[in-house]
Design a protein around this motif. Structure first.
Motif, mmCIF file in Angstrom:
data_model
loop_
_atom_site.group_PDB
_atom_site.id
_atom_site.type_symbol
_atom_site.label_atom_id
_atom_site.label_comp_id
_atom_site.label_asym_id
_atom_site.label_seq_id
_atom_site.Cartn_x
_atom_site.Cartn_y
_atom_site.Cartn_z
ATOM 1 N N GLU A 561 0.544 -0.849 -0.480
ATOM 2 C CA GLU A 561 -0.111 0.510 0.051
ATOM 3 C C GLU A 561 0.145 1.817 -0.055
ATOM 4 O O GLU A 561 0.963 2.200 -1.368
ATOM 5 N N ARG A 562 1.100 1.610 0.913
ATOM 6 C CA ARG A 562 2.513 2.828 1.160
ATOM 7 C C ARG A 562 3.157 3.364 0.480
ATOM 8 O O ARG A 562 3.321 3.930 -0.202
ATOM 9 N N PRO A 563 4.320 1.778 -0.417
ATOM 10 C CA PRO A 563 4.920 2.251 -0.989
ATOM 11 C C PRO A 563 4.716 2.646 -2.931
ATOM 12 O O PRO A 563 5.350 2.812 -3.348
ATOM 13 N N VAL A 567 4.944 6.337 -6.925
ATOM 14 C CA VAL A 567 4.524 5.563 -7.485
ATOM 15 C C VAL A 567 3.577 6.321 -8.928
ATOM 16 O O VAL A 567 3.075 7.135 -9.959
ATOM 17 N N LEU A 568 2.329 6.060 -7.589
ATOM 18 C CA LEU A 568 0.989 6.208 -8.692
ATOM 19 C C LEU A 568 1.317 8.259 -8.634
ATOM 20 O O LEU A 568 0.695 8.286 -9.413
ATOM 21 N N GLN A 570 3.774 10.114 -9.137
ATOM 22 C CA GLN A 570 4.497 10.036 -9.922
ATOM 23 C C GLN A 570 3.938 9.655 -11.241
ATOM 24 O O GLN A 570 4.153 10.303 -12.556
ATOM 25 N N MET A 571 3.009 8.770 -11.890
ATOM 26 C CA MET A 571 2.751 8.013 -12.874
ATOM 27 C C MET A 571 1.254 8.886 -13.639
ATOM 28 O O MET A 571 1.234 9.597 -14.662
ATOM 29 N N GLU A 572 1.042 9.648 -12.197
ATOM 30 C CA GLU A 572 -0.360 10.723 -12.671
ATOM 31 C C GLU A 572 0.780 11.614 -13.058
ATOM 32 O O GLU A 572 -0.146 12.695 -14.359
ATOM 33 N N ALA A 573 1.682 12.299 -12.663
ATOM 34 C CA ALA A 573 1.885 13.452 -13.258
ATOM 35 C C ALA A 573 2.142 13.273 -15.033
ATOM 36 O O ALA A 573 2.564 13.919 -15.171
ATOM 37 N N ALA A 574 2.989 12.085 -15.031
ATOM 38 C CA ALA A 574 3.692 11.755 -16.204
ATOM 39 C C ALA A 574 2.674 12.221 -17.230
ATOM 40 O O ALA A 574 2.753 12.424 -18.274
ATOM 41 N N MET A 892 4.987 -3.021 -9.560
ATOM 42 C CA MET A 892 5.320 -1.047 -9.704
ATOM 43 C C MET A 892 5.696 -0.499 -8.748
ATOM 44 O O MET A 892 6.608 0.316 -9.512
ATOM 45 N N VAL A 893 5.506 -1.485 -7.661
ATOM 46 C CA VAL A 893 6.461 -0.822 -6.981
ATOM 47 C C VAL A 893 8.169 -1.017 -6.521
ATOM 48 O O VAL A 893 9.220 -0.761 -6.679
ATOM 49 N N ALA A 894 8.347 -1.950 -7.835
ATOM 50 C CA ALA A 894 9.619 -2.629 -7.943
ATOM 51 C C ALA A 894 10.243 -1.865 -9.475
ATOM 52 O O ALA A 894 11.686 -2.036 -8.713
ATOM 53 N N MET A 895 9.277 -1.340 -9.788
ATOM 54 C CA MET A 895 10.099 -0.549 -11.558
ATOM 55 C C MET A 895 10.676 0.418 -11.389
ATOM 56 O O MET A 895 11.470 0.507 -11.945
ATOM 57 N N PRO A 896 9.968 1.451 -11.006
ATOM 58 C CA PRO A 896 11.550 2.659 -10.687
ATOM 59 C C PRO A 896 12.938 2.231 -9.860
ATOM 60 O O PRO A 896 13.273 2.817 -11.322
ATOM 61 N N PRO A 897 13.550 1.461 -8.992
ATOM 62 C CA PRO A 897 14.396 1.091 -9.116
ATOM 63 C C PRO A 897 15.165 0.336 -10.208
ATOM 64 O O PRO A 897 16.215 0.748 -10.336
#
Length: 970
Positions: A561-563, A567-568, A570-574, A892-897
């Motif tokens: 949940e928290r992590p 991520v979301l 950043q996705m919404e901003a993109a 999704m949580v693992a994707m940015p790093p």
């Protein structure tokens, strides 16, 4: 010995490299989880044993007087500013180790030992600073580590010890390692580089060659100045060409000896642990054997201390108490802060008696900032002039530091007559001034920020270049605890847990045409409303936080949940680019097709009527045409819902079929081709959907404004909507979609060996099912037979009835019932799974995913058969759908790093962005020449999303394609 503020030759300081201890403990021991909630604690257990052994044995052998454990702070260090690729190739820490980082810091403090770290610097820099400072005062220093980078410090009164090998490291051992004395280690490392830390060095030169060169030329600068003299051609050319690279490497390997020292030597005096802190921590971790062992060693009555006492008291005055845990939380780790294991105060002051402050001066604001720092926790909320986080303006900010102690900082209120902000008579702080003052607090890793629906507020702050970390989100805590039981909005939670109904927003801004924006609400009215929001959020946190551990959902909240919040955000901003011309063209085509279809519908009906009117359509179908199966609603009109029309269409009634098709086109036109252009952000030129984390019971995300989850893809016209979602020039969209993930999860959970084997062998699962059920060899499989098996495969997951399957396949209900019966006979494990799941749900009121997410099924024991049957179908599907949702959340949580580690977030190369999540699919945008690299990285992350927490008995497969628009990439 009592701690002293300065050191002398009678003192012996031990500096423990905490990071080395953590990883050694993790790799040396098998995985261990806390029984109450599944929290990984194996490394914590090993760390405690190692620390106790060190303290116990060295006290007898070395007589140390001072001790501290030094940790790496989360985030990047100053070296990344020198060389952005520093440590870029290091893989992320194992997933089950991450939540243990803050816990080992708490373990250190429980032993009454300072746990020290400093943002922007590595543990080695702090060790170097403390070691040099202590040695300068005449003290003996022992560094507990095997890290070769620390060997540059050895000499004089400083030595090292590798406790794992029971080996002391002095100048002679350094010569054995590097071929040079400690004062030349830096020069050798500058030449040889370090592949682990991605220190470049000089190509072709290793440790041995570097030592020979430094021994011959004396030091790095002399060597580089005289490089032209070297006889070996390649070595000479490399030293000349990569001289600057060697100098940069020297900056990277040289340890800082002048960092700030967060904790003084006086706080490092070696003392026995406080019984309350040590026993409380060990009991909270459920280390029963270790608790007994240490209780006996320190002569402590272990039974006198309950686990709930853990961390309630300040376990040590020796360091910045919250730093270690909070820095862990900044990375999304499980970080118990300032007594978060403890239950909330027994009595809170009533919300109705709270007195809130309106902050209009810098002096008053600084006072609240100071109080937040002192508390280590602050609830935070924003007020805006709209609900679109990508376009609304910040109007004010509220803070709460304790129940009943909250304030509101008005920033952009205007007079009700709508005059310009400058004309407002109400005293307010300039937004820039307030944000500049708040910015250090909101980014301070030692202060936990508590929010309700944090993603919205984080988006607002992000647009203003304000970082907010670490965070807790009360909405997501409630969701992890009670998905399916009740709503998770603040008002509902306040009424449920606090017995208080907050001031409704409609009371301030009105409704309908008379509604105003929040910036027009008078400050005195806005202040109480806003401050109350922060106050309630803090109170809810105090109630919900302890329940996470008690009800065994900590790992769900901390890991799923928290992590996902940042991520979301950043996705919404993109956002995603949408082609207006494509939408306009489709809208025109749909209008023409609808007109043609209307003529055919009117011809069948024998008259013109309003096709969009359920009443008029019902009259045509059931009164005029006399079709069977009609049922009237409570209003007396005929029901013409989709299920009714589908039933008629399945019986061969063309009018019902054509009306369904017309309705589908009408929805595409009104919901997408006509509406999507209105959602294009004028500043970015993109569509920014908003994701809801707590809108479903199963963990699936929902999207709104616009809803991109429900674009129909079963029809050709529906798929054409996706052609309007495009990539900019020179870039492409990449769609990565899990293949049949829910069927794979069903095969695993129901232990269906034939399905598992089919997935393992990469077979066509629907053809295999058809072959098993209908006895048709795979070589003779027809598309129609496969289609029937596919409908059953997917229908079973959702508890499809004979009626529903009959409608899908256009067959009789009896034939559909025979298919379902044959399916269960062929795969009895599925029926067993379903019955076991229903029994479990009836007994405990909820079902759980493979990752521990609890999904409550409210009416599983309902007396009304229809409601109970619906709940049973939901209970059967929820663990499957919920596990699929958990898996994609983990991906999704693992994707940015992962994208960063692959070099795909560099603006000069790929500059990849994750844009959308739609059910089992992720959409990315990347430079065209980086599409292949992105596809490989994304597929690897998604297919391994379960590891290391869970090993599925079937493989996860991801289909990934790159194209100019979403439809072509799918």
């Amino acid at each position: 010995m009592a701690a002293s503020g300065t050191l002398d030759s009678t003192h012996h300081l031990y500096l423990v490299d905490g990071s080395t201890y953590i990883f050694r403990a993790y790799h040396a021991l098998p995985p261990l989880t806390r029984k109450s909630d599944g929290l990984p604690v194996g490394a914590v257990s090993g760390f405690c044993n190692m620390l106790f052994k060190l303290v116990n044995e060295m006290t007898a052998a070395e007589s140390p007087t001072h001790l501290a454990v030094i940790f790496d702070a989360s985030g990047k260090s100053f070296r990344n500013e020198i060389y952005p690729d520093y440590k870029a190739h290091r893989p992320p820490a194992p997933e089950d180790l991450v939540p243990q980082f803050p816990l080992v810091r708490e373990a250190t403090r429980a032993f009454n030992i300072p746990a020290i770290e400093l943002e922007g610097f590595e543990a080695d820099d702090l060790i170097a600073t403390y070691a040099r400072a202590a040695a300068a005062q005449g003290a003996k220093v022992t560094i507990v580590s095997s890290d070769k980078d620390l060997m540059q410090l050895v000499g004089g009164t400083i030595d090292m010890v590798d406790t794992m090998k029971d080996k002391k490291i002095g100048p002679d051992q350094v010569v054995e390692k590097f071929g040079v004395r400690p004062d030349r280690v830096i020069d050798v490392q500058s030449l040889a580089g370090d592949s682990v830390d991605n220190v470049p060095g000089v190509p072709g030169i290793g440790i041995k060659t570097a030592a020979q060169l430094i021994d011959e030329y004396g030091d790095l600068d002399t060597l580089l100045a005289r490089a032209a003299e070297i006889k070996q051609n390649k070595r000479r050319e490399n030293l000349i060409e990569f001289a600057e690279q060697a100098r940069i490497s020297r900056q990277l390997v040289t340890l800082k000896t002048d960092t700030p020292m967060p904790v003084g030597f006086g706080a490092m005096g070696l003392e026995d642990p406080t019984p309350e802190a040590l026993m409380g921590f060990l009991k909270a971790m459920e280390f029963n054997t270790l608790t007994k062992r240490l209780a006996a060693h320190y002569a402590i009555d272990a039974e006198a201390f309950a686990a709930s006492d853990t961390l309630v008291a300040d376990t040590s005055a020796k360091d910045n108490t919250a730093n270690g845990a909070a820095n862990g939380a900044a990375s999304g780790e499980a970080a118990p802060l300032n007594g978060s294991y403890a239950t909330p105060p027994a009595a809170m002051p009533p919300v109705t008696e709270a007195q809130y402050e309106t902050v209009t001066t810098t002096e008053a604001l600084q006072g609240w900032i100071d109080r937040a720092h002192a508390a280590g926790v602050v609830a935070l909320d924003t007020e805006t002039d709209g609900l679109d986080a990508m376009q609304c303006r910040l109007v004010g900010i509220s803070l709460a530091v304790a129940p009943g102690e909250a304030c509101y900082i008005p920033l952009a209120h205007r007079p009700a007559d709508g005059l310009a902000l400058e004309a407002a008579e109400t005293e307010q702080l300039p937004t820039a001034t307030a944000l500049d003052m708040l910015r250090p607090l909101l980014a301070d890793a030692a202060v936990l920020k508590i929010l309700q629906n944090a993603k919205f507020d984080l988006q607002i702050f992000n647009r203003l270049n304000v970082a907010v970390t670490p965070i807790d989100d009360t909405m997501l805590m409630s969701y992890a605890l009670d998905a399916g039981n009740h709503g998770h909005g603040m008002d509902a939670l306040s009424e449920k847990y606090l017995g208080h109904t907050p001031v409704p927003i409609k009371q301030l801004i009105g409704t309908g045409k008379a509604q105003i924006t929040f910036d027009l609400v008078p400050v005195d009215e806005a202040a109480h409303y806003a401050a109350e929001d922060a106050d309630i959020t803090l109170r809810l946190w105090q109630h919900l936080k302890p329940r996470l551990s008690a009800e065994a959902v900590t790992s769900v909240y901390e890991g799923l949940e928290r992590p996902l919040v940042p991520v979301l955000r950043q996705m919404e901003a993109a956002g995603i680019l949408v082609d207006r011309q494509v939408l306009s063209r489709l809208s025109g085509e749909f209008a023409q097709k609808m007109a043609a279809m209307e003529d055919g519908i009117y011809e069948q009906a024998g008259e013109r009527f309003n096709i969009a009117s359920p009443k008029q359509l019902g009259d045509i179908l059931f009164d005029k045409m006399g079709l069977p199966g009609g049922k009237k609603t409570k209003t007396g009109a005929w029901g013409t819902g989709a299920d009714v029309l589908e039933g008629l269409a399945a019986e061969g009634h063309g009018l019902a079929h054509d009306v369904l098709a017309w309705r589908g086109l009408a929805k595409l036109k009104s919901t997408y081709t006509d509406a999507l252009p209105e959602f294009i952000n004028p500043e970015t030129g993109r569509v920014h959907t908003s994701y809801s984390l707590a809108a479903t019971t199963t963990g699936r995300l929902a999207s709104s404004d616009p809803n991109l989850q429900n674009i129909p893809i079963r029809t050709q016209d529906g798929r054409r909507i996706r052609t309007a979602f495009v990539a900019p020039q020179g870039r492409v969209l990449v769609s990565a979609d899990y293949s049949q993930i829910e069927l794979r999860i069903l095969a695993h959970m129901a232990a269906i060996d034939s399905l598992r084997q089919a997935f393992a062998d990469g077979q066509d699962i629907h053809a295999m099912t058809a072959s098993e059920m209908f006895g048709v060899p795979l070589a003779d499989m027809t598309p129609d037979v496969r289609r029937r098996a596919k409908a059953i495969n997917f229908g079973i997951i959702y508890g499809i009835s004979a009626f529903g399957l009959a409608n899908q396949l256009g067959i009789s209900r009896s034939e559909a019932g025979d298919y379902i019966k044959a399916y269960f006979e062929k795969f009895p494990g599925i029926k067993d799974y379903m019955e076991a799941t229903k029994t479990e749900a009836r007994a405990q009121g909820y079902v759980a995913t493979l990752f521990g997410r609890k999904i409550h099924v409210a009416e599983i024991n309902a007396k009304i058969p229809a409601r109970r049957a619906f709940a049973e179908r939901a209970a059967i599907n929820a663990p499957i759908q919920g596990t699929a949702a958990d898996i994609i959340r983990r991906a999704m949580v693992a994707m940015p790093p992962a994208l960063e580690a692959a070099g795909l977030t560099d603006a000069k190369t790929g500059d990849a962005h994750m844009l959308l999540q739609v059910h089992d699919e992720l959409i990315f945008e990347v430079a065209e020449d980086q599409a292949a690299a992105l596809t490989d990285t994304v597929r690897a992350v998604m297919e391994n999303a379960c590891a290391p927490r869970l090993t599925l008995s079937v493989p996860l497969v991801v289909d990934a394609e790159a194209a100019r628009n979403w439809d072509e990439a799918h």
